[in-house]
Motif scaffolding. Structure first.
Motif, PDB file in Angstrom:
ATOM      1  N   TYR A  52      39.695  30.502   5.026  1.00 14.81           N
ATOM      2  CA  TYR A  52      39.395  28.937   5.485  1.00 14.81           C
ATOM      3  C   TYR A  52      38.068  29.145   6.240  1.00 14.81           C
ATOM      4  O   TYR A  52      38.028  30.005   7.153  1.00 14.81           O
ATOM      5  CB  TYR A  52      40.428  28.527   6.308  1.00 14.81           C
ATOM      6  N   ASP A  54      35.602  26.142   8.658  1.00 15.63           N
ATOM      7  CA  ASP A  54      35.293  24.900   8.979  1.00 15.63           C
ATOM      8  C   ASP A  54      33.744  24.892   9.262  1.00 15.63           C
ATOM      9  O   ASP A  54      32.990  25.688   9.119  1.00 15.63           O
ATOM     10  CB  ASP A  54      35.979  24.391   9.886  1.00 15.63           C
ATOM     11  N   LYS A  86      33.180  25.871  -1.037  1.00 11.88           N
ATOM     12  CA  LYS A  86      33.360  24.716  -1.038  1.00 11.88           C
ATOM     13  C   LYS A  86      32.860  23.910   0.336  1.00 11.88           C
ATOM     14  O   LYS A  86      32.436  22.893  -0.085  1.00 11.88           O
ATOM     15  CB  LYS A  86      35.145  24.340  -1.048  1.00 11.88           C
ATOM     16  N   LEU A  90      30.263  21.034   0.631  1.00  8.87           N
ATOM     17  CA  LEU A  90      30.637  19.566   1.304  1.00  8.87           C
ATOM     18  C   LEU A  90      29.572  19.375   2.336  1.00  8.87           C
ATOM     19  O   LEU A  90      29.124  18.106   2.569  1.00  8.87           O
ATOM     20  CB  LEU A  90      31.817  19.776   1.971  1.00  8.87           C
ATOM     21  N   ALA A  91      28.924  20.334   2.813  1.00  4.76           N
ATOM     22  CA  ALA A  91      27.893  20.375   3.948  1.00  4.76           C
ATOM     23  C   ALA A  91      26.563  20.089   3.384  1.00  4.76           C
ATOM     24  O   ALA A  91      25.460  19.856   3.812  1.00  4.76           O
ATOM     25  CB  ALA A  91      27.895  21.291   4.983  1.00  4.76           C
ATOM     26  N   ARG A  92      26.727  20.206   1.784  1.00  2.00           N
ATOM     27  CA  ARG A  92      25.213  20.144   1.061  1.00  2.00           C
ATOM     28  C   ARG A  92      24.175  21.152   1.605  1.00  2.00           C
ATOM     29  O   ARG A  92      23.087  20.798   1.788  1.00  2.00           O
ATOM     30  CB  ARG A  92      24.630  18.740   1.005  1.00  2.00           C
ATOM     31  N   LEU A  93      24.766  22.485   1.763  1.00  2.00           N
ATOM     32  CA  LEU A  93      24.059  23.376   2.190  1.00  2.00           C
ATOM     33  C   LEU A  93      23.974  24.788   1.299  1.00  2.00           C
ATOM     34  O   LEU A  93      23.568  25.806   1.685  1.00  2.00           O
ATOM     35  CB  LEU A  93      24.353  23.960   3.654  1.00  2.00           C
TER      36      LEU A  93
ATOM     37  N   MET B   1      45.633  27.499   4.102  1.00  2.00           N
ATOM     38  CA  MET B   1      46.400  26.516   5.012  1.00  2.00           C
ATOM     39  C   MET B   1      47.808  26.088   4.421  1.00  2.00           C
ATOM     40  O   MET B   1      47.908  26.035   3.353  1.00  2.00           O
ATOM     41  CB  MET B   1      45.614  25.247   5.117  1.00  2.00           C
ATOM     42  N   ILE B 126      25.679  18.040  10.620  1.00  2.00           N
ATOM     43  CA  ILE B 126      26.135  17.863   9.248  1.00  2.00           C
ATOM     44  C   ILE B 126      26.891  16.934   9.550  1.00  2.00           C
ATOM     45  O   ILE B 126      27.215  16.030   8.502  1.00  2.00           O
ATOM     46  CB  ILE B 126      26.892  19.323   9.488  1.00  2.00           C
ATOM     47  N   LEU B 130      26.860  13.523   6.711  1.00  2.00           N
ATOM     48  CA  LEU B 130      28.044  13.315   6.088  1.00  2.00           C
ATOM     49  C   LEU B 130      28.235  11.597   6.238  1.00  2.00           C
ATOM     50  O   LEU B 130      28.726  11.169   5.127  1.00  2.00           O
ATOM     51  CB  LEU B 130      29.185  13.822   6.994  1.00  2.00           C
ATOM     52  N   ASP B 161      36.229  18.612  12.650  1.00  2.62           N
ATOM     53  CA  ASP B 161      37.070  19.106  11.426  1.00  2.62           C
ATOM     54  C   ASP B 161      38.729  18.639  11.273  1.00  2.62           C
ATOM     55  O   ASP B 161      39.350  19.626  10.942  1.00  2.62           O
ATOM     56  CB  ASP B 161      36.968  20.506  11.209  1.00  2.62           C
ATOM     57  N   THR B 192      36.545  14.090  -0.711  1.00  2.00           N
ATOM     58  CA  THR B 192      35.721  15.387  -0.333  1.00  2.00           C
ATOM     59  C   THR B 192      36.495  16.485   0.431  1.00  2.00           C
ATOM     60  O   THR B 192      36.649  17.438   0.274  1.00  2.00           O
ATOM     61  CB  THR B 192      34.511  14.967   0.327  1.00  2.00           C
ATOM     62  N   PHE B 193      37.323  15.757   1.412  1.00  2.00           N
ATOM     63  CA  PHE B 193      38.029  16.821   2.357  1.00  2.00           C
ATOM     64  C   PHE B 193      39.560  16.715   2.102  1.00  2.00           C
ATOM     65  O   PHE B 193      40.240  17.467   3.003  1.00  2.00           O
ATOM     66  CB  PHE B 193      37.664  16.459   3.845  1.00  2.00           C
TER      67      PHE B 193
END
Lengths: 103, 265
Positions: A52, A54, A86, A90-93, B1, B126, B130, B161, B192-193
């Motif tokens: 995981y 974040d 993923k 999502l962070a477009r990086l 998770m 970030i 978003l 987050d 997305t999340f």
């Protein structure tokens, strides 16, 4: 989370396993920012064992990349797990980093 | 998770202000990743319900569980651990006027983590990107439009987050186009999340755009729970009136009213 650093003649490899989150990412930051200036060759961050990650993990990798640019070192993400890919997406990086799919 | 069957479970929740019971045996559950709308008119108890869910109010009785962990049986310190996984987007965005937008978003990270400023700075950028505020970090809240303030509030709610996010009237006071943009953002963040989202609103247009399921509150009780289509097919006259925006008939006793007006002490 567990972080280990392995140094060879041509690469310094930081191997990360477990969860990279708000509470563990400072340890990763410390390891990456210590590895970059000392590396004799390229720096690779092995993220194959990350379950995981974040946005604090993403930010830490961005800091590593910045530091590598300052020190004129190559910096790559090695075998990133689906969880890492993923969150980068999502962070477009995802396109910012050099990604090596194979270890 | 860990995968939980329910992100949130509420059982027989009773909340009161003094003697006045505002929520009366409210029960429902929210599935992981769904947009669950709490709908109701003024005085229905929906804002009290939201405040209780996020820990701003203590219930008189009942149970609230987040990912299977019973909050109502926990100490404040234990609750704090769970609540770090929760984001709250307040109705007026509740931004601090003296701080820039970026500093507002960074605030929870500075308060609750030991991350370095350089890490927080990147995380903040970030989050602003978003929500579509990539270039607005240095602005003050007073320099933002209503819709931008809502987006900044959402960015701050996303700062840590969270796994669950609560929105209090996210599109209230916005023109229909800006409101639709906020609704779209709520949907995008969810998809997305896989973000579990609880939205308190009375805006039917928003409900139509975002809700997976709706919990309808009336006078502190659950009047119905289901998809919007299921509620629209309900036999409950209050639900039908609310969804079709038909004015409720007064249930006051006219004889009693006339008597009270003309009574002599």
């Amino acid at each position: 989370m567990k972080v280990e650093t392995f140094v060879t003649a041509d690469e310094t490899r930081v191997v990360v396993t477990g969860d990279v989150d708000l509470y563990s990412s400072p340890e990763l930051r410390k390891a990456v920012l210590a590895a970059v200036p000392r590396a004799k060759g390229a720096v690779g961050v092995d993220l194959g064992g990350v379950s995981y990650m974040d946005s604090s993990g993403v930010a830490t990798l961005v800091e590593g990349l910045r530091s590598a640019k300052e020190h004129d070192k190559a910096f790559a993400l090695v075998a990133p797990s689906p969880a890492v890919l993923k969150v980068l997406e999502l962070a477009r990086l995802d396109s910012v980093f050099e990604v090596r799919p194979e270890r | 998770m860990k995968e939980d069957r329910h992100a949130i479970e509420v059982e027989d929740l009773v909340v009161a202000y003094g003697d006045k019971v505002v929520l009366d045996r409210v029960s429902f559950s929210v599935r992981p990743g769904e947009i669950f709308v709490i709908l109701g008119g003024s005085g229905s108890g929906k804002t009290t319900l939201l405040r209780t869910l996020v820990g701003l109010m203590r219930p008189r009785s009942g149970r609230i569980a987040i990912h299977g962990q019973n909050l109502t049986a926990m100490s404040d310190e234990q609750q704090m651990e769970i609540r770090r996984k929760i984001g709250m987007c307040f109705q007026g965005a509740a931004l601090l006027g003296s701080l820039s937008v970026a500093d507002n978003v960074a605030l929870p990270l500075r308060e609750h983590t030991r991350l370095e400023e350089s890490t927080i700075d990147i995380m903040t950028r970030i989050k602003l990107e978003l929500v579509g505020l990539g270039g607005a970090g240095e602005l003050l809240p007073s320099e933002l439009s209503g819709g931008m303030r809502k987006r900044a509030g959402i960015a701050r709610a996303m700062a840590m987050d969270p796994e669950i996010i609560f929105y209090d009237e996210p599109s209230a006071g916005l023109d229909p186009i800006v409101a639709a943009g906020i609704d779209e953002l709520i949907r995008n963040l969810r998809s997305t999340f896989s973000l579990t989202s609880v939205v308190v609103t009375h805006e039917m247009e928003s409900v139509r755009l975002i809700a997976d399921r709706v919990c309808m509150l009336h006078r502190g009780r659950v009047a119905g729970i289901g998809t919007l289509a299921e509620l629209e097919g309900s036999d409950d006259p209050y639900i039908r009136d609310f969804l079709t925006r038909r004015p409720a008939e007064s249930d006051a006793d006219e004889t009693e009213w006339a008597r009270s007006l003309t009574a002599v002490d």
